[in-house]
Design an enzyme around this catalytic site. Structure first.
Site, PDB file in Angstrom:
ATOM      1  N   ASP A  47       0.621  -1.253  -0.375  1.00 58.53           N
ATOM      2  CA  ASP A  47      -0.041   0.116  -0.054  1.00 58.53           C
ATOM      3  C   ASP A  47       0.800   0.750   0.081  1.00 58.53           C
ATOM      4  O   ASP A  47       0.472   2.409  -0.951  1.00 58.53           O
ATOM      5  CB  ASP A  47      -0.797   0.053   1.291  1.00 58.53           C
ATOM      6  CG  ASP A  47      -1.914   0.784   1.356  1.00 58.53           C
ATOM      7  OD1 ASP A  47      -1.554   2.442   1.879  1.00 58.53           O
ATOM      8  OD2 ASP A  47      -2.978   0.969   0.966  1.00 58.53           O
ATOM      9  N   VAL A  79      -5.002   2.408   0.323  1.00 59.65           N
ATOM     10  CA  VAL A  79      -5.122   2.366  -1.386  1.00 59.65           C
ATOM     11  C   VAL A  79      -5.474   0.174  -1.264  1.00 59.65           C
ATOM     12  O   VAL A  79      -6.519   0.199  -2.388  1.00 59.65           O
ATOM     13  CB  VAL A  79      -3.958   2.517  -2.187  1.00 59.65           C
ATOM     14  CG1 VAL A  79      -4.407   1.911  -3.572  1.00 59.65           C
ATOM     15  CG2 VAL A  79      -2.919   3.658  -1.489  1.00 59.65           C
ATOM     16  N   ASP A  80      -4.952  -0.207  -0.358  1.00 61.01           N
ATOM     17  CA  ASP A  80      -5.791  -1.391  -0.259  1.00 61.01           C
ATOM     18  C   ASP A  80      -7.623  -1.541  -0.463  1.00 61.01           C
ATOM     19  O   ASP A  80      -8.143  -2.290  -0.759  1.00 61.01           O
ATOM     20  CB  ASP A  80      -5.252  -2.600   0.956  1.00 61.01           C
ATOM     21  CG  ASP A  80      -3.586  -3.242   0.803  1.00 61.01           C
ATOM     22  OD1 ASP A  80      -3.346  -2.041  -0.356  1.00 61.01           O
ATOM     23  OD2 ASP A  80      -3.621  -2.950   2.126  1.00 61.01           O
ATOM     24  N   TYR A  81      -7.587  -0.648   0.770  1.00 62.11           N
ATOM     25  CA  TYR A  81      -9.475  -0.650   0.554  1.00 62.11           C
ATOM     26  C   TYR A  81     -10.090  -0.002  -0.087  1.00 62.11           C
ATOM     27  O   TYR A  81     -10.772  -0.553  -0.582  1.00 62.11           O
ATOM     28  CB  TYR A  81      -9.968   0.073   1.735  1.00 62.11           C
ATOM     29  CG  TYR A  81      -9.091   0.328   3.421  1.00 62.11           C
ATOM     30  CD1 TYR A  81      -8.669  -1.053   3.680  1.00 62.11           C
ATOM     31  CD2 TYR A  81      -8.471   1.753   4.224  1.00 62.11           C
ATOM     32  CE1 TYR A  81      -8.327  -1.454   4.778  1.00 62.11           C
ATOM     33  CE2 TYR A  81      -8.385   1.292   5.077  1.00 62.11           C
ATOM     34  CZ  TYR A  81      -7.932  -0.498   6.214  1.00 62.11           C
ATOM     35  OH  TYR A  81      -6.675  -0.291   6.938  1.00 62.11           O
ATOM     36  N   GLY A  84      -9.874  -2.883  -3.213  1.00 64.57           N
ATOM     37  CA  GLY A  84     -11.039  -3.918  -2.570  1.00 64.57           C
ATOM     38  C   GLY A  84     -13.083  -3.473  -3.100  1.00 64.57           C
ATOM     39  O   GLY A  84     -13.672  -4.003  -3.596  1.00 64.57           O
TER      40      GLY A  84
END
Length: 307
Positions: A47, A79-81, A84
């Site tokens: 991230d 950024v991960d969230y 998703g």
């Protein structure tokens, strides 16, 4: 849905083309760092790397003339969230397309690098239009002025003055109504030009009373503002509690384990069935039983330390 490096699953015959040959209607979502194509496609990443490479860090942090200035990472793995969420949107759109077009499937290529760049929205668009990278603004707002975090006698609050009327009312609340008629601050564009000056004046005025005092008076005046809360304050907030953002579930190690509820609320299909995070291997037997593994087979796998 898969999250392997580009090309890894092809070695096992589990890539999109191989699966599509068996099931042409498959919706196959690949989530990677840099996407399925391009020179960076084989790379791995985390991230924070994408926050840096995608430009997010360049516009986050203290302004250049302030102590501690420089690019700054956003706290959570944002950024991960967002990736998703984009994956969910892509899958739902593909499902709708499949239903509307006779069962046609497709390969979805979602990556963290694309996601963070797209998330910069109008900030990145400013650069694309005029070739100028927006500066870091700390807690300053991006439109109406003055807007930013102000220290009070016992904490901080965030203020966003969105128009001239709100500015006039804020000046009255702060005990300085004359500021609203000062030619330097008369219109929002004027306040943007003289931003540092008006922010410094407001900073001095806010230091004269408590967060609670200013929030009450500003709310009466219809000026958008809010306290700068830590997590304890967030989950103690009466509105957060009324919305049920903290839920309780039973867990073997904690009778009433606190979790965050799903933020999506549905009138017809509300999310009410919350389960505690599973222990390691908790559902192995249950899952394998659905594909024909009886007790003997499961015990054999256990003896071989496969499960």
């Amino acid at each position: 849905m898969e999250n392997y490096k580009v090309g890894d699953l092809k070695r096992y015959g589990l890539d999109y083309e191989s699966i599509r040959a068996i099931n042409p209607g498959i919706i196959y979502c690949s989530v990677t760092g840099f996407g399925q194509t391009g020179p960076y496609a084989p790379r791995a990443g985390y991230d924070a790397i994408f926050q840096a490479m995608g430009g997010l860090m360049s516009v986050t942090g203290h302004m250049d003339d302030e102590p501690g200035a420089g690019p700054m990472k956003v706290g959570p793995s944002i950024v991960d969230y967002m990736t998703g969420m984009n994956s969910s949107i892509a899958i739902l759109a593909a499902l709708y397309h499949k239903k509307a077009n006779g069962g046609e499937g497709q390969h979805l290529d979602v990556c963290l690098f694309d996601t963070v760049i797209a998330s910069l929205s109008h900030w990145a668009q400013i650069y694309l239009v005029n070739g100028t990278s927006p500066p870091r603004r700390g807690t300053w707002g991006n439109g109406g002025m003055p807007a930013g975090m102000f220290r009070c006698t016992d904490g901080e609050l965030m203020l966003v003055v969105g128009n001239d009327g709100q500015f006039s009312r804020t000046c009255t609340v702060l005990g300085a109504p004359e500021l609203a008629t000062d030619s330097k601050f008369l219109r929002n564009n004027d306040r943007v030009v003289h931003g540092k000056e008006i922010m410094a004046i407001f900073a001095g005025l806010f230091l004269k009373n408590t967060v609670a005092h200013w929030l009450e008076e500003l709310e009466k005046a219809g000026v958008p503002c809010g306290p700068v809360n830590d997590f304890a304050q967030v989950f103690a907030d009466e509105h957060v509690r009324s919305r049920g953002m903290e839920i309780k579930v039973d867990h073997p190690f904690e009778h009433a384990l606190s979790l965050i509820r799903n933020p999506l609320t549905f009138s017809g299909t509300p999310v009410t069935d919350y389960k505690a995070p599973p222990k390691l291997g908790e559902h192995t037997r249950e899952v394998l039983a659905t594909i024909g593994y009886d007790d003997a087979k499961l015990e054999a796998l256990k003896q071989q330390k496969i499960v």
